[in-house]
Design a protein around this motif. Structure first.
Motif, PDB file in Angstrom:
ATOM      1  N   GLU A   1      35.021  39.499  43.693  1.00  8.11           N
ATOM      2  CA  GLU A   1      34.518  37.787  43.579  1.00  8.11           C
ATOM      3  C   GLU A   1      33.762  37.718  42.218  1.00  8.11           C
ATOM      4  OE1 GLU A   1      34.351  34.983  47.450  1.00  8.11           O
ATOM      5  OE2 GLU A   1      32.949  36.857  47.759  1.00  8.11           O
TER       6      GLU A   1
ATOM      7  N   GLY B   1      36.764  37.977  39.827  1.00  8.42           N
ATOM      8  CA  GLY B   1      37.661  36.767  39.955  1.00  8.42           C
ATOM      9  C   GLY B   1      39.063  37.066  39.898  1.00  8.42           C
TER      10      GLY B   1
ATOM     11  N   THR C   1      39.129  30.646  44.342  1.00  9.88           N
ATOM     12  CA  THR C   1      38.703  31.715  44.950  1.00  9.88           C
ATOM     13  C   THR C   1      38.570  31.590  46.636  1.00  9.88           C
ATOM     14  OG1 THR C   1      36.516  32.390  44.286  1.00  9.88           O
ATOM     15  CG2 THR C   1      38.410  33.366  42.865  1.00  9.88           C
TER      16      THR C   1
ATOM     17  N   THR D   1      37.721  37.497  49.340  1.00 13.24           N
ATOM     18  CA  THR D   1      38.226  38.806  48.982  1.00 13.24           C
ATOM     19  C   THR D   1      39.521  39.193  49.738  1.00 13.24           C
ATOM     20  OG1 THR D   1      37.054  40.155  50.375  1.00 13.24           O
ATOM     21  CG2 THR D   1      36.058  39.682  48.352  1.00 13.24           C
TER      22      THR D   1
END
Length: 315
Positions: free
Chosen positions: A91, A94, A108, A111
Motif C-alpha cells: 500500500e 501503491g 487501492t 493488499t
C-alpha cells in the motif's frame, strides 16, 4: 472498446468468444455470483465466464472493474479497461508506476493478500477479479457485491490468466493481440542479441535468502521467451526456490539479474553476490516493480525493453 450492438448480437458474440463453455446450458450459474439481481446469461448485456469457482454471469462490457491481482490489473489496463480499484502488493508503493499515468488514479482497496471488502463495495463495481488460491475465503462476500471471476492461482502460467481476464472483460481477441505483440518482441530481442544457448537467472534478495525464479515464473518465462535458458535445477513444482547466501554460487549463469526496489541503492547487490566476483562478474540490477510485480502484457514489454537495454549496454 468494441462498438455496442443489439441484445441478440451481443449474445451471439459472447457465445463465439467462449467456446469452452458453449456446451453449458444457459441456466442459473449456481455459483453465487450475483445472478439473482441480474438474471441469467440469456439476458441482454451479459455473458458467461467459466472460472475457478464455477460460472459467472458478468456484464458484456464491464465499466467498473476491481482487480485483486497484478496480472488482472496489468491486463485490464492493457485492454483499455482501467479499473476503478485494485489491491496492491504494497500500500505504501501503491499502483506500479510502469503502468503509466492512466493507471495513477486507480484507488487501492487493500493488499493482494488482504483486500478490503468495504472499500471494494464503496466503488460500486460491476465486476471483481480475484484468485482462488488467495481469496477463496472472501468469495461469497465478494459475489454479494458484484459478479466475481476467480483465477485458480497466481502461479498458473501468466499468459493463461491474461486470457481469462480478457474473457471476463469481453475482449478475447484483445488477449490474442497483446500476447502476439509480446511474442514478437521476444523474437526481436532474441535475434538482436543472439541469446540462444545462453543461460540467465533472476535473483531476488529478500528476508535473508536469495529467491531464484524459474522458467514458469513471469520473469523466468519472459527470459526464456527471449531465447535464454534457465539453469537446470529442482524447482520443486514452484515458480521459485530459495537459497541461503552460503550457496549463492549455485545461482551462476551467463546473465545474472538481481532485483531491487531502488536500482540505484548502494546495497542493491547483496554482499553474497559481490563477494563472489568470479561466479558473478557482472550482475545487473533490475527494477522489481515490473520484473517481479509487473505480471501481464505491459509488464512483459517493460521487462523485454529493459533486457534489450541491458544487453545493448553489455556489447
Amino acid at each position: 472498446m468494441p462498438p455496442r450492438t443489439g441484445p441478440a448480437k451481443r449474445r451471439l458474440l459472447a457465445g463465439l468468444a467462449l467456446p469452452a463453455v458453449a456446451a453449458l446450458a444457459l441456466t442459473a450459474c449456481g455459483s453465487g455470483d450475483g445472478d439473482s439481481a441480474n438474471g441469467s446469461g440469456g439476458h441482454s448485456g451479459k455473458h458467461e465466464v467459466k472460472h475457478a469457482r464455477g460460472t459467472a454471469n458478468v456484464p458484456a462490457e464491464p465499466k467498473r472493474v476491481v482487480t485483486l491481482e497484478p496480472v488482472q490489473l496489468d491486463t485490464s489496463v492493457a485492454l483499455g479497461v482501467v479499473p476503478v480499484g485494485t489491491a496492491v502488493l504494497n500500500e505504501k508503493t501503491g499502483v506500479p508506476p510502469y503502468l503509466g499515468e492512466k493507471a495513477a488514479g486507480i484507488k487501492t482497496v487493500g493488499t493482494v493478500q488482504e483486500p478490503n471488502i468495504e472499500k471494494i463495495a464503496a466503488l460500486k463495481p460491476d465486476l471483481i477479479l480475484g484468485t482462488e488460491s488467495r481469496h477463496s475465503a472472501l468469495y461469497e462476500r465478494l459475489t454479494s457485491v458484484a459478479p466475481t471471476v476467480f483465477m485458480a492461482t497466481q502461479t498458473d502460467p501468466w499468459t493463461e490468466n491474461v486470457r481469462l481476464v480478457a474473457r471476463a472483460l469481453g475482449d478475447e481477441k484483445g488477449a490474442d493481440r497483446l500476447l502476439g505483440d509480446y511474442r514478437t518482441r521476444c523474437t526481436e530481442v532474441a535475434g538482436e542479441h543472439r541469446t540462444k544457448g545462453r543461460t540467465a537467472q533472476l535473483i531476488r534478495p529478500r528476508d535473508g535468502v536469495l529467491s531464484l525464479y524459474g522458467p514458469t515464473s513471469f520473469a523466468g518465462s519472459t527470459l526464456e521467451c527471449a531465447g535464454f535458458t534457465t539453469p537446470a535445477r529442482d524447482w520443486e513444482n514452484s515458480i521459485s526456490v530459495d537459497l541461503s547466501p552460503e550457496r549463492v554460487r549455485d545461482a551462476g549463469a551467463d546473465l545474472v539479474l538481481v532485483t531491487a526496489a531502488d536500482v540505484e541503492a548502494a546495497d542493491a547487490v547483496p554482499d553474497a553476490i559481490r563477494d563472489n566476483a568470479k561466479t558473478f562478474p557482472a550482475p545487473h540490477v533490475v527494477d522489481q516493480s515490473f520484473w517481479i510485480s509487473g505480471v501481464g502484457p505491459l509488464g512483459g514489454q517493460a521487462v523485454l525493453n529493459d533486457l534489450d537495454r541491458i544487453l545493448t549496454a553489455a556489447k
